[in-house]
Design a protein around this motif. Structure first.
Motif, PDB file in Angstrom:
ATOM      1  N   VAL A  62      -8.616   0.408  -9.555  1.00  0.00           N
ATOM      2  CA  VAL A  62      -9.155   1.249  -8.182  1.00  0.00           C
ATOM      3  C   VAL A  62     -10.639   2.568  -8.974  1.00  0.00           C
ATOM      4  O   VAL A  62     -10.422   2.024 -10.471  1.00  0.00           O
ATOM      5  CB  VAL A  62      -8.067   2.865  -8.828  1.00  0.00           C
ATOM      6  CG1 VAL A  62      -8.271   3.659  -8.165  1.00  0.00           C
ATOM      7  CG2 VAL A  62      -6.905   2.542  -7.904  1.00  0.00           C
ATOM      8  N   ARG A 116     -10.867  -0.001  -3.686  1.00  0.00           N
ATOM      9  CA  ARG A 116      -9.222   0.109  -4.055  1.00  0.00           C
ATOM     10  C   ARG A 116      -8.625   1.785  -3.898  1.00  0.00           C
ATOM     11  O   ARG A 116      -8.779   2.649  -4.595  1.00  0.00           O
ATOM     12  CB  ARG A 116      -8.518  -0.445  -5.464  1.00  0.00           C
ATOM     13  CG  ARG A 116      -7.192   0.025  -5.527  1.00  0.00           C
ATOM     14  CD  ARG A 116      -6.045  -1.077  -5.356  1.00  0.00           C
ATOM     15  NE  ARG A 116      -6.327  -2.762  -5.368  1.00  0.00           N
ATOM     16  CZ  ARG A 116      -5.867  -3.642  -4.897  1.00  0.00           C
ATOM     17  NH1 ARG A 116      -4.819  -3.454  -3.618  1.00  0.00           N
ATOM     18  NH2 ARG A 116      -6.259  -4.443  -5.401  1.00  0.00           N
ATOM     19  N   LEU A 117      -7.820   2.303  -2.709  1.00  0.00           N
ATOM     20  CA  LEU A 117      -7.641   3.547  -2.787  1.00  0.00           C
ATOM     21  C   LEU A 117      -6.353   4.323  -4.024  1.00  0.00           C
ATOM     22  O   LEU A 117      -5.402   2.631  -4.095  1.00  0.00           O
ATOM     23  CB  LEU A 117      -7.183   3.731  -1.428  1.00  0.00           C
ATOM     24  CG  LEU A 117      -7.803   3.364  -0.238  1.00  0.00           C
ATOM     25  CD1 LEU A 117      -7.336   4.145   1.230  1.00  0.00           C
ATOM     26  CD2 LEU A 117      -9.148   4.850  -0.761  1.00  0.00           C
ATOM     27  N   PRO A 118      -6.881   4.923  -4.595  1.00  0.00           N
ATOM     28  CA  PRO A 118      -5.489   5.481  -5.729  1.00  0.00           C
ATOM     29  C   PRO A 118      -4.384   5.957  -5.690  1.00  0.00           C
ATOM     30  O   PRO A 118      -3.156   4.963  -5.742  1.00  0.00           O
ATOM     31  CB  PRO A 118      -5.910   6.488  -6.063  1.00  0.00           C
ATOM     32  CG  PRO A 118      -7.266   6.797  -5.378  1.00  0.00           C
ATOM     33  CD  PRO A 118      -7.611   5.921  -4.506  1.00  0.00           C
ATOM     34  N   ARG A 119      -3.800   5.967  -4.138  1.00  0.00           N
ATOM     35  CA  ARG A 119      -2.610   6.715  -3.775  1.00  0.00           C
ATOM     36  C   ARG A 119      -1.557   5.554  -3.252  1.00  0.00           C
ATOM     37  O   ARG A 119      -0.456   5.495  -3.580  1.00  0.00           O
ATOM     38  CB  ARG A 119      -1.925   7.684  -2.722  1.00  0.00           C
ATOM     39  CG  ARG A 119      -0.629   8.053  -2.773  1.00  0.00           C
ATOM     40  CD  ARG A 119      -1.035   9.642  -2.412  1.00  0.00           C
ATOM     41  NE  ARG A 119      -1.949   9.873  -0.631  1.00  0.00           N
ATOM     42  CZ  ARG A 119      -0.817   9.541   0.110  1.00  0.00           C
ATOM     43  NH1 ARG A 119       0.330   9.335  -0.301  1.00  0.00           N
ATOM     44  NH2 ARG A 119      -1.476   9.581   1.447  1.00  0.00           N
ATOM     45  N   THR A 120      -2.264   4.645  -2.542  1.00  0.00           N
ATOM     46  CA  THR A 120      -1.548   3.983  -1.260  1.00  0.00           C
ATOM     47  C   THR A 120      -1.883   2.154  -1.878  1.00  0.00           C
ATOM     48  O   THR A 120      -1.063   1.524  -1.499  1.00  0.00           O
ATOM     49  CB  THR A 120      -1.861   3.716   0.001  1.00  0.00           C
ATOM     50  OG1 THR A 120      -3.462   3.283  -0.141  1.00  0.00           O
ATOM     51  CG2 THR A 120      -1.866   5.186   0.464  1.00  0.00           C
ATOM     52  N   GLN A 121      -2.899   2.015  -2.727  1.00  0.00           N
ATOM     53  CA  GLN A 121      -3.753   0.652  -3.273  1.00  0.00           C
ATOM     54  C   GLN A 121      -4.090  -0.035  -2.472  1.00  0.00           C
ATOM     55  O   GLN A 121      -4.603  -1.310  -2.566  1.00  0.00           O
ATOM     56  CB  GLN A 121      -2.419   0.554  -4.514  1.00  0.00           C
ATOM     57  CG  GLN A 121      -1.672   0.955  -5.693  1.00  0.00           C
ATOM     58  CD  GLN A 121      -3.260   0.693  -6.062  1.00  0.00           C
ATOM     59  OE1 GLN A 121      -3.711   0.161  -6.357  1.00  0.00           O
ATOM     60  NE2 GLN A 121      -3.423   2.164  -6.738  1.00  0.00           N
ATOM     61  N   ASP A 122      -3.830   0.247  -0.996  1.00  0.00           N
ATOM     62  CA  ASP A 122      -5.185  -0.181   0.252  1.00  0.00           C
ATOM     63  C   ASP A 122      -6.553  -0.571  -0.144  1.00  0.00           C
ATOM     64  O   ASP A 122      -6.758   0.025  -1.120  1.00  0.00           O
ATOM     65  CB  ASP A 122      -4.296   0.491   1.376  1.00  0.00           C
ATOM     66  CG  ASP A 122      -2.969   0.248   1.823  1.00  0.00           C
ATOM     67  OD1 ASP A 122      -2.849  -0.177   1.125  1.00  0.00           O
ATOM     68  OD2 ASP A 122      -2.785   1.117   2.912  1.00  0.00           O
TER      69      ASP A 122
END
Length: 179
Positions: A62, A116-122
């Motif tokens: 992230v 990398r997205l912080p909340r979902t880790q997607d």
């Protein structure tokens, strides 16, 4: 803009997206497939960069986006090149001549960014497409030499996959004439 699920048990699948300017593929065919399955038809991908590419996705942090460039040479200016336009590409290829190849063919470069997205880790995968006529590139000697070198050293199966093989000799000759 594409979304890869941060699920390594599923091989980091493509789960959503909006694809404006695909290069000879369509989103519907790739949705739900793992990262490696999406790229299985790309010559030399598995043996040369498949594992390291997968590890890059797996280890993406992230706040530390990465980007890469992907190149192609297309014989029509259309940005949307889903397979449904393959007949236009084939017709344009038949119409190529040594005199017109510099103006008709375009270097197509995709700047691809992964975040990398912080909340979902997607992983958010963004593609921005640029095109430049080969004739414009040929006006710059260093750029022409670089492109010539790339075309002369790209493995034949990769040129075939990218759709360049049928006109590569004519394009190489054109570039040589411009130097």
């Amino acid at each position: 803009m594409l979304l890869l699920r941060a699920d390594t048990t599923q091989g980091i699948p493509l789960v959503a997206g909006q694809l404006c300017f695909p290069n000879a593929w369509c989103l519907e065919e790739k949705l739900g497939k793992s990262f490696l399955a999406i790229h299985q038809e790309v010559p030399l991908f598995a043996e040369r960069i498949g594992r390291s590419s997968y590890l890059l996705l797996e280890r993406l942090k992230v706040g530390r986006p990465v980007w890469r460039l992907n190149w192609a040479i297309k014989n029509i200016p259309r940005l949307n090149l889903t397979p449904r336009y393959a007949h236009e590409v084939a017709q344009a290829q038949r119409d190529l001549t040594p005199d017109a190849i510099g103006e008709r063919c375009l270097l197509r470069v995709e700047r691809q960014a992964l975040t990398r997205l912080p909340r979902t880790q997607d992983i958010l995968f963004i593609i921005h497409t640029y095109q430049e006529p080969i004739a414009a590139i040929a006006q710059n000697g260093q750029q022409a030499r670089t492109l010539l070198g790339v075309l002369q050293t790209t493995p034949p199966e990769v040129l075939q996959y990218k759709g360049i093989a049928p006109f590569a000799p004519m394009l190489i000759e054109y570039l040589l004439d411009q130097l």
